[in-house]
Design an enzyme around this catalytic site. Structure first.
Site, mmCIF file in Angstrom:
data_model
loop_
_atom_site.group_PDB
_atom_site.id
_atom_site.type_symbol
_atom_site.label_atom_id
_atom_site.label_comp_id
_atom_site.label_asym_id
_atom_site.label_seq_id
_atom_site.Cartn_x
_atom_site.Cartn_y
_atom_site.Cartn_z
ATOM 1 N N ILE A 125 -29.589 0.938 -21.134
ATOM 2 C CA ILE A 125 -30.027 1.562 -22.381
ATOM 3 C C ILE A 125 -28.794 1.896 -23.222
ATOM 4 O O ILE A 125 -27.822 2.445 -22.706
ATOM 5 C CB ILE A 125 -30.831 2.852 -22.100
ATOM 6 C CG1 ILE A 125 -32.092 2.532 -21.295
ATOM 7 C CG2 ILE A 125 -31.209 3.548 -23.407
ATOM 8 C CD1 ILE A 125 -32.894 3.759 -20.895
ATOM 9 N N HIS A 126 -28.837 1.539 -24.493
ATOM 10 C CA HIS A 126 -27.738 1.815 -25.422
ATOM 11 C C HIS A 126 -28.296 2.387 -26.711
ATOM 12 O O HIS A 126 -29.463 2.164 -27.048
ATOM 13 C CB HIS A 126 -26.954 0.533 -25.736
ATOM 14 C CG HIS A 126 -26.375 -0.127 -24.523
ATOM 15 N ND1 HIS A 126 -25.143 0.214 -24.008
ATOM 16 C CD2 HIS A 126 -26.866 -1.100 -23.709
ATOM 17 C CE1 HIS A 126 -24.902 -0.521 -22.932
ATOM 18 N NE2 HIS A 126 -25.924 -1.326 -22.732
ATOM 19 N N ARG A 127 -27.439 3.079 -27.466
ATOM 20 C CA ARG A 127 -27.890 3.547 -28.775
ATOM 21 C C ARG A 127 -27.758 2.388 -29.765
ATOM 22 O O ARG A 127 -26.718 1.718 -29.846
ATOM 23 C CB ARG A 127 -27.135 4.790 -29.215
ATOM 24 C CG ARG A 127 -25.785 4.578 -29.836
ATOM 25 C CD ARG A 127 -25.179 5.911 -30.296
ATOM 26 N NE ARG A 127 -23.981 5.717 -31.080
ATOM 27 C CZ ARG A 127 -22.851 6.401 -30.894
ATOM 28 N NH1 ARG A 127 -22.769 7.322 -29.953
ATOM 29 N NH2 ARG A 127 -21.811 6.171 -31.668
ATOM 30 N N ASP B 82 -28.681 -8.019 -16.177
ATOM 31 C CA ASP B 82 -28.567 -6.572 -16.065
ATOM 32 C C ASP B 82 -29.421 -5.928 -17.146
ATOM 33 O O ASP B 82 -29.632 -6.511 -18.217
ATOM 34 C CB ASP B 82 -27.102 -6.139 -16.237
ATOM 35 C CG ASP B 82 -26.893 -4.672 -15.919
ATOM 36 O OD1 ASP B 82 -26.980 -4.312 -14.733
ATOM 37 O OD2 ASP B 82 -26.656 -3.889 -16.845
ATOM 38 N N GLU C 215 -25.944 13.324 -29.129
ATOM 39 C CA GLU C 215 -25.780 12.768 -27.786
ATOM 40 C C GLU C 215 -26.084 13.837 -26.737
ATOM 41 O O GLU C 215 -26.262 15.013 -27.054
ATOM 42 C CB GLU C 215 -24.360 12.226 -27.615
ATOM 43 C CG GLU C 215 -24.078 10.964 -28.426
ATOM 44 C CD GLU C 215 -24.669 9.717 -27.799
ATOM 45 O OE1 GLU C 215 -25.384 9.835 -26.778
ATOM 46 O OE2 GLU C 215 -24.426 8.611 -28.329
#
Length: 492
Positions: free
Chosen positions: A169-171, A166, A290
Site C-alpha cells: 500500500i502506498h500513498r 508483490d 501520515e
C-alpha cells in the site's frame, strides 16, 4: 449473529451490519474534500488523530458530492476488536494468526476474466471523457492536502527480471485525467525496487491498484522484510488467513494481474524518468496526514502512474482511511506484532507471551513486549529481546518490556508497570545514532544537534519488568474469580 463468510469488501460490511455498534451509514450529502474525513474524525478515527476523536464504528457515506451514485466506506479496520470479527479471531491473538499465515502460505490463483467481478464495468483512458478524478471518489483528509488521495489501494507489480510479484500500500495522489503520483519510500518496499529495475532498463513498470478488497488482503499486504523478504508475495499470507487462495485476474490493458473481487482496479504503468511535484495542483507544500499524526511535506519529485484503464464492480464502493487513524495501526501494527513474534519465539520459545504495537506509536514506533521470566538465567534476556526487535525493525523507536501479569494491550496498565516497576537510572536503555523513521519530526537534525541525518536518531528500551530475585515483592492484589454475567447478563 450468523457467521458470514468474508471474502471481499461487501461480505465484510455485511458481517459488520449484523454486529451492534460496528457499522453506521448516512444518506446526507458529504463533500469528499476534507469534509468526509472531518466527519469520520468524530465518529471513529482514533489513532494519532488530534483530539477530539475516538474509536468507533466503520461508516458508509452513500451521497458523495460531485460523484452521483458513488459510495465511500471508511474505518473498516479502525478497531482491533473489529479486525478480530473480520478475521474470526480473538483480538489479542491476531499477531499469532498472522504469524501462522506467513509460515503456512497459500499462493493466489488466476481466474478467467469473465468470472472477475472487478471487470464488470470498464473505462479506458482512450475514451475522451475518461478522467480518474471523476471516476474515483477519492477524498482528501484535510484542506491542506496536495489533492485527492488513494489511501487503501493494493498495489500489485512484478520484478521485471524474475517475474516475482508483490503487493503493498502506498500513498497515491490524483494529478490529472490519467496520471496518479505514487510515493515509494526508498528501500522500504519491494515495488520501489521493481520500479528501479525497470527504470534502469528504460522500461515502464506495469502496476495494478485494487481498491475495496477482503480485509485479510489489506492487512497481509502490510508485512515487511525480514518477515516477507524479496520474492515473497504477501497475497500468500492473505490466502492462509482465509483458508482459500486469493483470486487474481489478468488486467485488460497491461501485462499484470489484479485482485479479482476488488471494487475498483486501476491499470497503469509507472513511467521511467518521469517525476512530478506531489502538490503541483495545489502548491500547499503539504502531502497528507501520515500515521505519526502530522501532515507530511509534499514530495517535489514523485514517479507517476500513467493510467490505461479503470475497471469496477457494478455500483462500486470506494474504500479509504484517514492517514493517522486507528486503521493504520491495525494494518501496520498487527503484521509488525506477528513479525516480532516470529523472530523472538525462535530465540526465546515459551517466554514471549504477546506483543502489541500501540496506537500512540501509529502501529510502527512503539512495541510492548510481554516477557515471562521462568528461571534466574532469564534475567536480562528481556532486554536482548528488545534489541532483536530493534535490529530487525528499524522503524521501532521505543520498546516497553512488561511481565506476564501486565496487559500489554492496555497502555494504562503498561504505564502502571512503568510507574511501579521502573527506575530511569537503571531501567532506561538508550541507543543513540541508529536508523529510525524519517516521518517522526523529532528524528531531524533541526530537533537536536546530536542527530546527524534525517531519521538517524535514538531508540529506547523501557524495562518495566520485575527483577527475577524480587518477584515476591511485586505480586498484584488477587481478586476472587467470578462470572459477572450472573449479576449483569445484558452487560457481559
Amino acid at each position: 449473529m450468523s457467521k458470514n463468510k468474508v471474502n471481499d469488501l461487501r461480505s465484510a460490511l455485511e458481517l459488520l451490519r449484523q454486529i451492534p455498534g460496528q457499522l453506521v451509514q448516512t444518506d446526507v450529502e458529504v463533500d469528499p474534500e476534507a469534509e468526509l474525513s472531518g466527519v469520520y474524525r468524530h465518529v471513529g478515527a482514533g489513532g494519532t488523530v488530534e483530539r477530539p476523536t475516538r474509536k468507533g464504528p466503520a461508516m458508509i457515506f452513500n451521497n458523495i458530492k460531485g460523484h452521483p451514485g458513488a459510495r465511500v466506506a471508511i474505518g473498516l479496520l479502525a478497531s482491533r476488536e473489529r479486525v478480530g470479527y473480520l478475521l474470526d479471531c480473538d483480538p489479542k491473538r491476531l499477531g499469532f494468526i498472522l504469524k501462522e499465515s506467513v509460515t503456512h502460505p497459500l499462493p493466489p490463483v488466476v481466474i478467467p476474466n469473465e468470472k472477475a467481478k472487478c471487470q464488470e464495468v470498464v473505462y479506458r483512458a482512450s475514451d475522451p471523457d475518461f478522467d480518474v478524478r471523476k471516476l474515483l471518489p477519492a477524498p482528501t483528509n484535510t484542506p491542506e492536502d496536495a489533492g485527492p488521495y488513494i489511501t487503501m489501494g493494493m498495489c500489485y507489480a512484478s520484478n521485471p527480471e524474475t517475474g516475482e510479484s508483490d503487493v503493498t500500500i502506498h500513498r497515491m495522489c490524483l494529478q490529472s485525467r490519467d496520471e496518479i503520483s505514487i510515493f515509494l519510500q526508498p528501500g522500504a518496499r519491494h515495488i520501489g525496487y521493481f520500479r528501479e529495475l525497470a527504470e534502469a532498463r528504460g522500461e515502464a513498470l506495469p502496476i495494478s491498484v485494487s481498491i475495496g478488497v477482503d480485509p485479510a488482503i489489506s492487512i497481509a499486504s502490510c508485512f515487511e522484510p525480514p518477515t516477507t523478504p524479496l520474492g515473497y508475495d504477501e497475497l500468500q499470507a492473505a490466502g492462509a488467513l482465509r483458508g482459500e487462495p486469493v483470486e487474481l485476474v489478468q488486467c485488460l490493458t497491461i501485462n499484470e494481474r489484479a485482485i479479482a473481487n476488488a471494487e475498483y482496479v486501476i491499470e497503469g504503468e509507472i513511467l521511467p524518468h518521469v517525476r512530478v511535484a506531489e502538490d503541483q495542483n495545489t502548491h500547499t507544500g503539504k502531502a497528507m496526514p501520515e500515521f505519526p499524526g502530522y501532515t507530511g511535506p509534499a514530495n517535489p519529485e514523485l514517479p507517476i502512474i500513467k493510467v490505461k484503464a479503470i475497471t469496477t464492480r457494478r455500483n462500486p464502493i470506494m474504500q479509504t482511511c484517514i492517514g493517522p487513524s486507528e486503521e493504520h495501526v491495525s494494518m501496520a501494527g498487527i503484521p509488525t506484532e506477528a513479525s516480532i513474534l516470529v523472530l523472538l519465539e525462535k530465540m526465546y520459545p515459551g517466554k514471549i507471551r504477546n506483543v502489541y504495537c500501540a496506537s500512540s506509536g501509529g502501529g510502527k514506533y512503539i512495541a510492548v513486549i510481554q516477557f515471562q521470566k521462568k528461571v534466574p538465567s532469564d534475567e536480562g534476556r528481556q532486554r536482548q529481546a528488545a534489541l532483536l526487535a530493534f535490529a530487525s525493525f528499524a522503524e521501532l523507536k521505543h520498546v516497553f518490556l512488561v511481565d506476564e501479569d501486565v496487559d500489554c494491550f492496555d497502555m494504562e496498565d503498561v504505564l502502571w508497570a512503568m510507574t511501579t516497576r521502573f527506575q530511569a537510572d537503571r531501567d532506561l536503555i538508550l541507543i543513540p545514532g541508529v536508523q529510525c523513521h524519517p516521518l517522526d519530526p523529532s528524528n531531524q537534525p533541526e530537533y537536536s544537534p546530536l542527530i546527524r541525518a534525517k531519521g538517524n536518531a535514538c531508540k529506547a528500551i523501557f524495562d518495566c519488568t520485575v527483577p527475577w530475585d524480587q518477584k515476591d515483592r511485586f505480586v498484584r492484589a488477587k481478586f476472587k474469580e467470578v462470572d459477572p454475567k450472573h449479576w449483569l447478563p445484558d452487560l457481559f
